[in-house]
Design an enzyme around this catalytic site. Structure first.
Site, PDB file in Angstrom:
ATOM      1  N   HIS A 105     -43.925  22.060  41.642  1.00 53.10           N
ATOM      2  CA  HIS A 105     -42.817  21.118  41.465  1.00 53.10           C
ATOM      3  C   HIS A 105     -42.796  20.091  42.584  1.00 53.10           C
ATOM      4  O   HIS A 105     -43.530  20.180  43.562  1.00 53.10           O
ATOM      5  CB  HIS A 105     -41.466  21.842  41.346  1.00 53.10           C
ATOM      6  CG  HIS A 105     -40.902  22.340  42.639  1.00 53.10           C
ATOM      7  ND1 HIS A 105     -39.583  22.708  42.774  1.00 53.10           N
ATOM      8  CD2 HIS A 105     -41.463  22.525  43.868  1.00 53.10           C
ATOM      9  CE1 HIS A 105     -39.356  23.096  44.007  1.00 53.10           C
ATOM     10  NE2 HIS A 105     -40.469  23.004  44.686  1.00 53.10           N
TER      11      HIS A 105
ATOM     12  N   CYS B 106     -40.883  20.122  50.079  1.00 54.12           N
ATOM     13  CA  CYS B 106     -40.705  20.136  48.622  1.00 54.12           C
ATOM     14  C   CYS B 106     -40.708  18.730  48.023  1.00 54.12           C
ATOM     15  O   CYS B 106     -40.641  18.572  46.804  1.00 54.12           O
ATOM     16  CB  CYS B 106     -39.420  20.880  48.241  1.00 54.12           C
ATOM     17  SG  CYS B 106     -39.653  22.680  48.194  1.00 54.12           S
TER      18      CYS B 106
ATOM     19  N   HIS C 129     -46.487  20.874  44.865  1.00 49.70           N
ATOM     20  CA  HIS C 129     -46.872  22.095  45.581  1.00 49.70           C
ATOM     21  C   HIS C 129     -46.362  23.259  44.744  1.00 49.70           C
ATOM     22  O   HIS C 129     -45.504  23.070  43.876  1.00 49.70           O
ATOM     23  CB  HIS C 129     -46.248  22.138  46.988  1.00 49.70           C
ATOM     24  CG  HIS C 129     -44.771  22.165  46.931  1.00 49.70           C
ATOM     25  ND1 HIS C 129     -44.012  21.017  46.768  1.00 49.70           N
ATOM     26  CD2 HIS C 129     -43.891  23.188  46.924  1.00 49.70           C
ATOM     27  CE1 HIS C 129     -42.741  21.356  46.687  1.00 49.70           C
ATOM     28  NE2 HIS C 129     -42.632  22.664  46.768  1.00 49.70           N
TER      29      HIS C 129
ATOM     30  N   HIS D 134     -44.937  27.327  43.916  1.00 51.05           N
ATOM     31  CA  HIS D 134     -44.141  28.473  44.343  1.00 51.05           C
ATOM     32  C   HIS D 134     -44.495  29.663  43.462  1.00 51.05           C
ATOM     33  O   HIS D 134     -44.839  29.493  42.287  1.00 51.05           O
ATOM     34  CB  HIS D 134     -42.642  28.212  44.193  1.00 51.05           C
ATOM     35  CG  HIS D 134     -42.096  27.256  45.203  1.00 51.05           C
ATOM     36  ND1 HIS D 134     -41.794  27.616  46.493  1.00 51.05           N
ATOM     37  CD2 HIS D 134     -41.799  25.938  45.111  1.00 51.05           C
ATOM     38  CE1 HIS D 134     -41.324  26.569  47.147  1.00 51.05           C
ATOM     39  NE2 HIS D 134     -41.312  25.521  46.334  1.00 51.05           N
TER      40      HIS D 134
ATOM     41  N   ASP E 182     -45.165  29.353  33.339  1.00 52.63           N
ATOM     42  CA  ASP E 182     -46.222  29.897  34.199  1.00 52.63           C
ATOM     43  C   ASP E 182     -47.433  28.962  34.243  1.00 52.63           C
ATOM     44  O   ASP E 182     -47.925  28.506  33.208  1.00 52.63           O
ATOM     45  CB  ASP E 182     -46.654  31.284  33.689  1.00 52.63           C
ATOM     46  CG  ASP E 182     -47.602  31.964  34.671  1.00 52.63           C
ATOM     47  OD1 ASP E 182     -47.396  31.842  35.891  1.00 52.63           O
ATOM     48  OD2 ASP E 182     -48.563  32.613  34.212  1.00 52.63           O
ATOM     49  N   HIS E 183     -47.890  28.690  35.466  1.00 53.57           N
ATOM     50  CA  HIS E 183     -49.038  27.803  35.705  1.00 53.57           C
ATOM     51  C   HIS E 183     -48.799  26.398  35.167  1.00 53.57           C
ATOM     52  O   HIS E 183     -49.742  25.728  34.718  1.00 53.57           O
ATOM     53  CB  HIS E 183     -50.337  28.413  35.156  1.00 53.57           C
ATOM     54  CG  HIS E 183     -50.863  29.507  36.030  1.00 53.57           C
ATOM     55  ND1 HIS E 183     -50.275  30.744  36.075  1.00 53.57           N
ATOM     56  CD2 HIS E 183     -51.880  29.541  36.920  1.00 53.57           C
ATOM     57  CE1 HIS E 183     -50.924  31.501  36.948  1.00 53.57           C
ATOM     58  NE2 HIS E 183     -51.900  30.795  37.479  1.00 53.57           N
TER      59      HIS E 183
ATOM     60  N   GLU F 224     -37.281  31.829  44.816  1.00 50.74           N
ATOM     61  CA  GLU F 224     -38.274  30.765  45.023  1.00 50.74           C
ATOM     62  C   GLU F 224     -39.253  31.164  46.121  1.00 50.74           C
ATOM     63  O   GLU F 224     -40.421  30.786  46.111  1.00 50.74           O
ATOM     64  CB  GLU F 224     -37.585  29.443  45.386  1.00 50.74           C
ATOM     65  CG  GLU F 224     -38.540  28.262  45.363  1.00 50.74           C
ATOM     66  CD  GLU F 224     -37.824  26.944  45.489  1.00 50.74           C
ATOM     67  OE1 GLU F 224     -37.732  26.216  44.495  1.00 50.74           O
ATOM     68  OE2 GLU F 224     -37.312  26.648  46.590  1.00 50.74           O
TER      69      GLU F 224
HETATM   70 NI    NI Z   1     -40.749  23.589  46.677  1.00 49.26          NI
END
Ligand code: NI
Length: 136
Positions: free
Chosen positions: A15, A34, A40, A42, A80-81, A125
């Site tokens: 995100h 972020c 990047h 999580h 996911d992914h 997160e």
């Molecule tokens: Ni982040």
């Protein structure tokens, strides 16, 4: 007798947190890592909890296979992914913070559950940072 059944799951996603109307400097100062322009990832952990009355005949609150299936179909398969900003419709304009992701997850699962059941989601997160949403 009220009881809670939970399903724990996991998904990996990328995100970027950004407020388009702010300057690059302000976004970077506010969101830190972020805000990275190239996104990047999580490793999200999710706990979905359903609360209600046990059915006297079956002894079930909810069929855990059904809970497992809706969490997979509605959440894992969708997120996911994925890049949450680019690959999903939910975060084109909504900032994909842990708070907003938890709210979207709650809304997706709420539609799949009997109205007599209460729903709560906890989204991690990071190992130490998590948010909780129960629809209120
Ligand atoms: Ni982040």
């Amino acid at each position: 007798m009220e009881i809670t059944v939970s399903r724990k799951t996991h998904f990996n996603a990328a995100h970027r947190l950004n407020v388009p109307s702010w300057s690059d400097e302000k976004n970077k100062a506010f969101f830190g890592a972020c805000n990275n322009a190239n996104y990047h990832g999580h490793n999200y952990d999710l706990i979905v909890s359903v609360t209600g009355q046990v059915d006297e005949e079956t002894g079930y609150l909810i069929d855990m296979k059904y809970l497992k299936d809706i969490v997979k179909e509605e959440i894992e398969d969708r997120f996911d992914h994925k890049n949450l900003n680019l690959d999903t419709d939910f975060f084109k304009t909504l900032n994909p913070t842990a708070e907003n992701i938890a709210i979207v997850i709650w809304q997706l699962l709420r539609e799949k559950l009997d109205q007599n059941l209460k729903l709560k989601v906890i989204l991690y997160e990071t190992e130490r940072n998590f948010v909780e949403y129960n629809g209120n």
